[in-house]
Design a protein around this motif. Structure first.
Motif, short mmCIF file in Angstrom:
data_model
loop_
_atom_site.label_atom_id
_atom_site.label_comp_id
_atom_site.label_asym_id
_atom_site.label_seq_id
_atom_site.Cartn_x
_atom_site.Cartn_y
_atom_site.Cartn_z
N ASP A 58 -39.92 -62.67 60.40
CA ASP A 58 -41.00 -62.70 59.66
C ASP A 58 -41.95 -61.56 59.47
O ASP A 58 -43.12 -61.70 59.11
N ALA A 59 -41.34 -60.29 60.07
CA ALA A 59 -41.90 -59.01 59.67
C ALA A 59 -42.63 -58.92 58.38
O ALA A 59 -41.68 -59.08 57.48
N GLY A 60 -43.74 -58.74 58.32
CA GLY A 60 -44.45 -58.43 57.11
C GLY A 60 -44.77 -59.69 56.40
O GLY A 60 -45.47 -59.71 55.28
N LYS A 61 -44.60 -60.83 56.97
CA LYS A 61 -44.92 -62.16 56.36
C LYS A 61 -46.41 -62.54 56.66
O LYS A 61 -46.54 -62.36 57.83
N GLU A 62 -47.17 -62.88 55.70
CA GLU A 62 -48.43 -63.12 56.00
C GLU A 62 -48.67 -64.57 55.97
O GLU A 62 -48.52 -65.25 54.75
N TYR A 63 -49.04 -65.24 57.17
CA TYR A 63 -49.45 -66.66 56.94
C TYR A 63 -50.70 -67.02 56.88
O TYR A 63 -51.81 -66.38 57.29
N GLU A 66 -53.00 -72.02 53.59
CA GLU A 66 -52.28 -72.25 52.26
C GLU A 66 -50.64 -71.96 52.27
O GLU A 66 -49.92 -72.39 51.52
N ASN A 67 -50.27 -70.96 53.04
CA ASN A 67 -49.10 -70.56 53.34
C ASN A 67 -48.54 -70.53 54.78
O ASN A 67 -48.51 -69.67 55.38
N ASP A 68 -48.20 -71.75 55.18
CA ASP A 68 -48.11 -72.10 57.01
C ASP A 68 -46.84 -72.02 57.13
O ASP A 68 -46.45 -72.33 58.32
N GLY A 69 -45.81 -72.03 56.25
CA GLY A 69 -44.51 -72.11 56.66
C GLY A 69 -43.98 -73.37 56.91
O GLY A 69 -42.71 -73.66 57.29
N VAL A 70 -44.67 -74.45 56.81
CA VAL A 70 -44.12 -75.77 56.95
C VAL A 70 -43.48 -76.42 56.02
O VAL A 70 -43.87 -76.10 54.77
N ASP A 71 -42.07 -76.91 56.11
CA ASP A 71 -41.22 -77.35 55.20
C ASP A 71 -41.87 -78.45 54.26
O ASP A 71 -42.12 -79.43 54.84
N GLU A 72 -42.13 -78.54 53.15
CA GLU A 72 -42.81 -79.48 52.49
C GLU A 72 -42.07 -80.73 52.27
O GLU A 72 -42.55 -81.86 52.44
N ALA A 73 -40.71 -80.57 52.07
CA ALA A 73 -39.85 -82.00 52.25
C ALA A 73 -39.73 -82.56 53.27
O ALA A 73 -40.06 -83.75 53.26
N LEU A 210 -48.21 -61.03 65.59
CA LEU A 210 -46.82 -60.52 66.34
C LEU A 210 -45.77 -60.05 65.18
O LEU A 210 -45.05 -58.98 65.53
N SER A 211 -46.10 -60.62 63.90
CA SER A 211 -45.17 -60.11 62.84
C SER A 211 -45.66 -58.61 62.55
O SER A 211 -44.60 -57.85 62.47
N LYS A 212 -47.03 -58.42 62.65
CA LYS A 212 -47.26 -56.80 62.62
C LYS A 212 -46.85 -55.90 63.74
O LYS A 212 -46.41 -55.09 63.56
N LEU A 213 -46.72 -56.67 64.88
CA LEU A 213 -46.29 -55.89 66.03
C LEU A 213 -44.95 -55.59 65.88
O LEU A 213 -44.36 -54.54 66.30
N SER A 243 -36.48 -71.37 69.89
CA SER A 243 -37.25 -71.53 68.60
C SER A 243 -38.33 -70.35 68.77
O SER A 243 -38.75 -69.81 67.67
N LEU A 244 -38.80 -70.18 70.01
CA LEU A 244 -39.78 -69.21 69.99
C LEU A 244 -39.19 -67.84 69.86
O LEU A 244 -39.67 -67.05 69.20
N VAL A 245 -38.01 -67.59 70.56
CA VAL A 245 -37.35 -66.19 70.23
C VAL A 245 -36.90 -66.09 68.96
O VAL A 245 -36.94 -64.89 68.47
N LYS A 246 -36.64 -66.94 68.34
CA LYS A 246 -36.48 -67.01 66.95
C LYS A 246 -37.54 -66.62 65.98
O LYS A 246 -37.37 -65.86 64.93
N LYS A 247 -38.50 -67.27 66.33
CA LYS A 247 -39.66 -67.01 65.65
C LYS A 247 -40.21 -65.42 65.56
O LYS A 247 -40.67 -64.86 64.67
N LEU A 248 -39.88 -64.82 66.84
CA LEU A 248 -40.24 -63.51 67.21
C LEU A 248 -39.31 -62.52 66.37
O LEU A 248 -39.33 -61.17 66.30
N GLY A 249 -37.98 -63.07 65.93
CA GLY A 249 -37.19 -62.24 65.17
C GLY A 249 -36.04 -61.70 65.87
O GLY A 249 -35.12 -60.82 65.59
N ALA A 250 -36.09 -61.84 67.30
CA ALA A 250 -34.95 -61.40 68.20
C ALA A 250 -33.69 -62.17 68.01
O ALA A 250 -33.61 -63.02 67.62
N ASP A 251 -32.85 -61.40 68.55
CA ASP A 251 -31.35 -61.63 68.33
C ASP A 251 -30.79 -62.50 69.45
O ASP A 251 -30.67 -61.97 70.70
N ASN A 252 -30.77 -64.02 69.43
CA ASN A 252 -30.16 -64.68 70.57
C ASN A 252 -28.84 -64.76 70.43
O ASN A 252 -27.93 -65.30 69.58
N ILE A 253 -28.14 -64.28 71.47
CA ILE A 253 -26.58 -64.23 71.49
C ILE A 253 -25.76 -65.09 71.59
O ILE A 253 -24.74 -65.41 71.39
N ALA A 254 -26.62 -66.35 72.16
CA ALA A 254 -26.16 -67.70 72.14
C ALA A 254 -25.53 -68.12 70.63
O ALA A 254 -24.58 -68.67 70.46
#
Length: 345
Positions: A58-63, A66-73, A210-213, A243-254
């Motif tokens: 999500d680096a660079g993405k601004e929430y 109006e743009n909360d990232g929730v899946d509309e469907a 965190l995205s900016k960080l 899901s939290l690790v994924k949100k931060l963009g790190a690589d989960n080796i699992a």
């Protein structure tokens, strides 16, 4: 002459033994070289995955609201199951959904009995039993016009409540993204938009922070471990912590290296050594047997752990189960902040 022959035989045997030892040593060296090469190749591939994960994070993405990232469907699908007339007497069997009702200023008539904490303001509300098997007698007495449950327990609850004339709605509560989705569904349905927006804004602001960080930084590869009563397991991104690790963009080796598909999978040390994660996060819970002492014993029992970069670099961290082990929208902001510290320290 006999002595000479004996000496010659001994000399020949000695030479053969030496040659055999040399071959054994050579083979061991070759095997170690092959193993190291494979590990290095896997490590390099892992690093490439990490870089790729960082690029697609999500680096660079601004929430925003109006743009909360929730899946509309998924949002529309979840909202469609609620009755046309807004209910007044709600019973919930889920602790995360109980938290959401609290944030929205909605007071249910029944909440689950659980070892996981519910908002203190709801302590005096009637307890209806466990999230999986509510007490039907208590539920009936409360005369609810809506039972709110976790989507993951839909089939179990439907079977338990079979025969009861009761309106039900099920919402997702497994991951960080699920929490945002379900809060938005409840806030929209119950027309609690001010309260919903206040709670969502805090989470979205944290995501933006965190995205900016993360911008311009190479995020680590991570292994997530949870202990059970008799063993330790690897957690995929399907888990709440994952899901939290994924949100931060790190690589989960699992996911990227071990290719596991279940939420929890047995540990294969050979594959983990090859993946060699930069950081290992261990979910500690005395109730589940994963205390810090138990994990230390696990390392002492199997010295393979000491070959991992995370061990030699002192990057194995024990996490608080009350923050990271229970899906919680109230703790989500804290959980993201705490994990980010490990990634950017």
């Amino acid at each position: 002459m006999k002595k000479l022959l004996v000496l010659l035989v001994v000399a020949a045997l000695t030479a053969m033994t030496a040659c055999s030892s040399t071959n054994t040593a050579d083979n061991q060296t070759k095997n170690e070289a092959v193993t190291n090469t494979a590990a290095n190749e896997t490590k390099e591939a892992n690093a490439a995955n990490t870089t790729e994960a960082a690029k697609t994070a999500d680096a660079g993405k601004e929430y925003s609201l109006e743009n909360d990232g929730v899946d509309e469907a998924l949002f529309n699908e979840a909202l469609s199951q609620f009755p046309a007339t807004v209910p007044q007497r709600i019973v919930t069997t889920s602790v995360p959904l109980t938290e959401m009702l609290y944030l929205l200023g909605i007071t249910p008539v029944g909440v689950p009995t659980s070892t996981n904490p519910i908002p203190a303001d709801f302590e005096s509300i009637d307890k209806i039993g466990s999230p999986m098997a509510p007490d039907l007698e208590v539920v009936t007495k409360l005369e609810p016009d809506l039972l709110l449950g976790a989507e993951s327990l839909r089939s179990t609850l439907d079977k338990t409540l079979e025969g009861m004339d009761l309106q039900k709605a099920y919402l997702r509560t497994e991951s960080f993204e699920d929490l945002k989705l379900s809060l938005k569904v409840l806030g929209t349905y119950f027309n609690k938009k001010d309260e919903m927006n206040a709670a969502l804004s805090k989470i979205l602001d944290k995501e933006n922070e965190l995205s900016k960080l993360a911008e311009g930084k190479e995020l680590p590869s991570v292994m997530l471990v949870i202990g059970t009563s008799d063993s330790f397991m690897v957690m995929s991104e399907k888990s709440y912590l994952g899901s939290l690790v994924k949100k931060l963009g790190a690589d989960n080796i699992a996911t990227s290296v071990l290719k596991v598909t279940d939420t929890y999978s047995p540990i294969n040390m050979e594959n983990i050594v090859a993946a060699d994660p930069d950081i290992i996060l261990v979910l500690a819970s005395g109730d589940h047997g994963a205390t810090k002492d138990k994990f230390k014993k696990e390392i002492e029992k199997n010295e393979t752990w000491t070959k991992l970069s995370a061990y030699t670099n002192d990057k194995i961290h024990m996490l608080d189960y009350s923050v990271f082990g229970v899906t919680s929208i109230i703790n989500a902001e804290t959980a993201l902040t705490e994990i980010a510290k490990y990634f950017y320290e």
